[in-house]
Design a protein around this motif. Sequence first.
Motif, PDB file in Angstrom:
ATOM      1  N   SER A  80       0.835  -1.203   0.000  1.00 25.77           N
ATOM      2  CA  SER A  80       0.000   0.000   0.000  1.00 25.77           C
ATOM      3  C   SER A  80       0.873   1.258   0.000  1.00 25.77           C
ATOM      4  O   SER A  80       2.068   1.219   0.300  1.00 25.77           O
ATOM      5  N   GLY A  81       0.249   2.361  -0.322  1.00 25.91           N
ATOM      6  CA  GLY A  81       0.953   3.640  -0.370  1.00 25.91           C
ATOM      7  C   GLY A  81       1.533   4.055   0.962  1.00 25.91           C
ATOM      8  O   GLY A  81       2.596   4.676   1.025  1.00 25.91           O
ATOM      9  N   TRP A  82       0.841   3.727   2.049  1.00 27.92           N
ATOM     10  CA  TRP A  82       1.340   4.092   3.377  1.00 27.92           C
ATOM     11  C   TRP A  82       2.623   3.354   3.718  1.00 27.92           C
ATOM     12  O   TRP A  82       3.557   3.946   4.263  1.00 27.92           O
ATOM     13  N   PHE A  83       2.671   2.073   3.385  1.00 30.09           N
ATOM     14  CA  PHE A  83       3.889   1.314   3.656  1.00 30.09           C
ATOM     15  C   PHE A  83       5.044   1.798   2.774  1.00 30.09           C
ATOM     16  O   PHE A  83       6.194   1.834   3.211  1.00 30.09           O
ATOM     17  N   LYS A  84       4.723   2.183   1.535  1.00 32.93           N
ATOM     18  CA  LYS A  84       5.757   2.752   0.674  1.00 32.93           C
ATOM     19  C   LYS A  84       6.299   4.037   1.270  1.00 32.93           C
ATOM     20  O   LYS A  84       7.514   4.267   1.287  1.00 32.93           O
ATOM     21  N   ALA A  85       5.411   4.874   1.788  1.00 29.95           N
ATOM     22  CA  ALA A  85       5.836   6.131   2.407  1.00 29.95           C
ATOM     23  C   ALA A  85       6.689   5.866   3.645  1.00 29.95           C
ATOM     24  O   ALA A  85       7.708   6.551   3.868  1.00 29.95           O
ATOM     25  N   ILE A  86       6.308   4.884   4.440  1.00 26.91           N
ATOM     26  CA  ILE A  86       7.094   4.548   5.640  1.00 26.91           C
ATOM     27  C   ILE A  86       8.487   4.071   5.246  1.00 26.91           C
ATOM     28  O   ILE A  86       9.487   4.497   5.851  1.00 26.91           O
ATOM     29  N   TRP A  87       8.578   3.217   4.234  1.00 21.85           N
ATOM     30  CA  TRP A  87       9.896   2.762   3.775  1.00 21.85           C
ATOM     31  C   TRP A  87      10.748   3.945   3.318  1.00 21.85           C
ATOM     32  O   TRP A  87      11.933   4.028   3.634  1.00 21.85           O
ATOM     33  N   ILE A  88      10.146   4.863   2.573  1.00 20.37           N
ATOM     34  CA  ILE A  88      10.897   6.015   2.071  1.00 20.37           C
ATOM     35  C   ILE A  88      11.353   6.907   3.213  1.00 20.37           C
ATOM     36  O   ILE A  88      12.497   7.388   3.226  1.00 20.37           O
ATOM     37  N   ILE A  89      10.489   7.129   4.199  1.00 24.00           N
ATOM     38  CA  ILE A  89      10.879   7.943   5.359  1.00 24.00           C
ATOM     39  C   ILE A  89      12.049   7.305   6.086  1.00 24.00           C
ATOM     40  O   ILE A  89      13.034   7.974   6.429  1.00 24.00           O
ATOM     41  N   PHE A  90      11.976   5.988   6.301  1.00 22.80           N
ATOM     42  CA  PHE A  90      13.089   5.311   6.967  1.00 22.80           C
ATOM     43  C   PHE A  90      14.358   5.327   6.110  1.00 22.80           C
ATOM     44  O   PHE A  90      15.464   5.392   6.639  1.00 22.80           O
ATOM     45  N   LEU A  91      14.208   5.276   4.777  1.00 23.98           N
ATOM     46  CA  LEU A  91      15.381   5.369   3.909  1.00 23.98           C
ATOM     47  C   LEU A  91      16.053   6.738   4.025  1.00 23.98           C
ATOM     48  O   LEU A  91      17.263   6.860   3.842  1.00 23.98           O
ATOM     49  N   ILE A  92      15.282   7.754   4.354  1.00 31.20           N
ATOM     50  CA  ILE A  92      15.851   9.091   4.530  1.00 31.20           C
ATOM     51  C   ILE A  92      16.449   9.250   5.924  1.00 31.20           C
ATOM     52  O   ILE A  92      17.543   9.792   6.080  1.00 31.20           O
ATOM     53  N   VAL A  93      15.748   8.753   6.951  1.00 28.93           N
ATOM     54  CA  VAL A  93      16.180   8.949   8.335  1.00 28.93           C
ATOM     55  C   VAL A  93      17.332   8.019   8.713  1.00 28.93           C
ATOM     56  O   VAL A  93      18.329   8.454   9.294  1.00 28.93           O
ATOM     57  N   ILE A  94      17.198   6.743   8.430  1.00 24.65           N
ATOM     58  CA  ILE A  94      18.223   5.752   8.781  1.00 24.65           C
ATOM     59  C   ILE A  94      18.599   5.018   7.490  1.00 24.65           C
ATOM     60  O   ILE A  94      18.198   3.872   7.282  1.00 24.65           O
ATOM     61  N   PRO A  95      19.368   5.631   6.609  1.00 26.07           N
ATOM     62  CA  PRO A  95      19.514   5.108   5.249  1.00 26.07           C
ATOM     63  C   PRO A  95      20.169   3.735   5.132  1.00 26.07           C
ATOM     64  O   PRO A  95      19.596   2.841   4.503  1.00 26.07           O
ATOM     65  N   TYR A  96      21.344   3.550   5.694  1.00 29.05           N
ATOM     66  CA  TYR A  96      22.062   2.294   5.474  1.00 29.05           C
ATOM     67  C   TYR A  96      21.359   1.115   6.139  1.00 29.05           C
ATOM     68  O   TYR A  96      21.215   0.047   5.540  1.00 29.05           O
TER      69      TYR A  96
END
Length: 126
Positions: A39-55
């Motif tokens: 879903s779009g919400w899970f995609k957004a959560i993944w992207i936020i985590f990729l920005i905050v804690i990338p590696y």
Amino acid sequence: MWNSFWDFIWGMVVIFAFVAYLLVLFYILSDLFRDRKLSGWFKAIWIIFLIVIPYLTALVYLIARGRGMTERTIAAQQQVQQQTDDYIRNVAGKSSTEQIADAKALLDSGTITPQEFEALKAKALA
């Protein structure tokens, strides 16, 4: 900037790691948007985590969703291959067997003469 040979080597290692991370990041982002089940919400959560804690997030994503990434990539490649094959078949025209069958139908209907049929047959087999 680089005071010694080892500073230069370390700089190259850092640059390599950064470029490798960018490649993995773009691969993950393309996989996220390719996945229709998520879903779009899970995609957004993944992207936020990729920005905050990338590696760490990239590593977790690759471990948790690696098999699905492979399946989606293979499916996308198969779809592109199928579209390419369809396009080539469409552009290439009919096979020689189909051309001879069409010429035979024209001969049977009386539209062309036997000499014209033989000429079309020779052309199709050439």
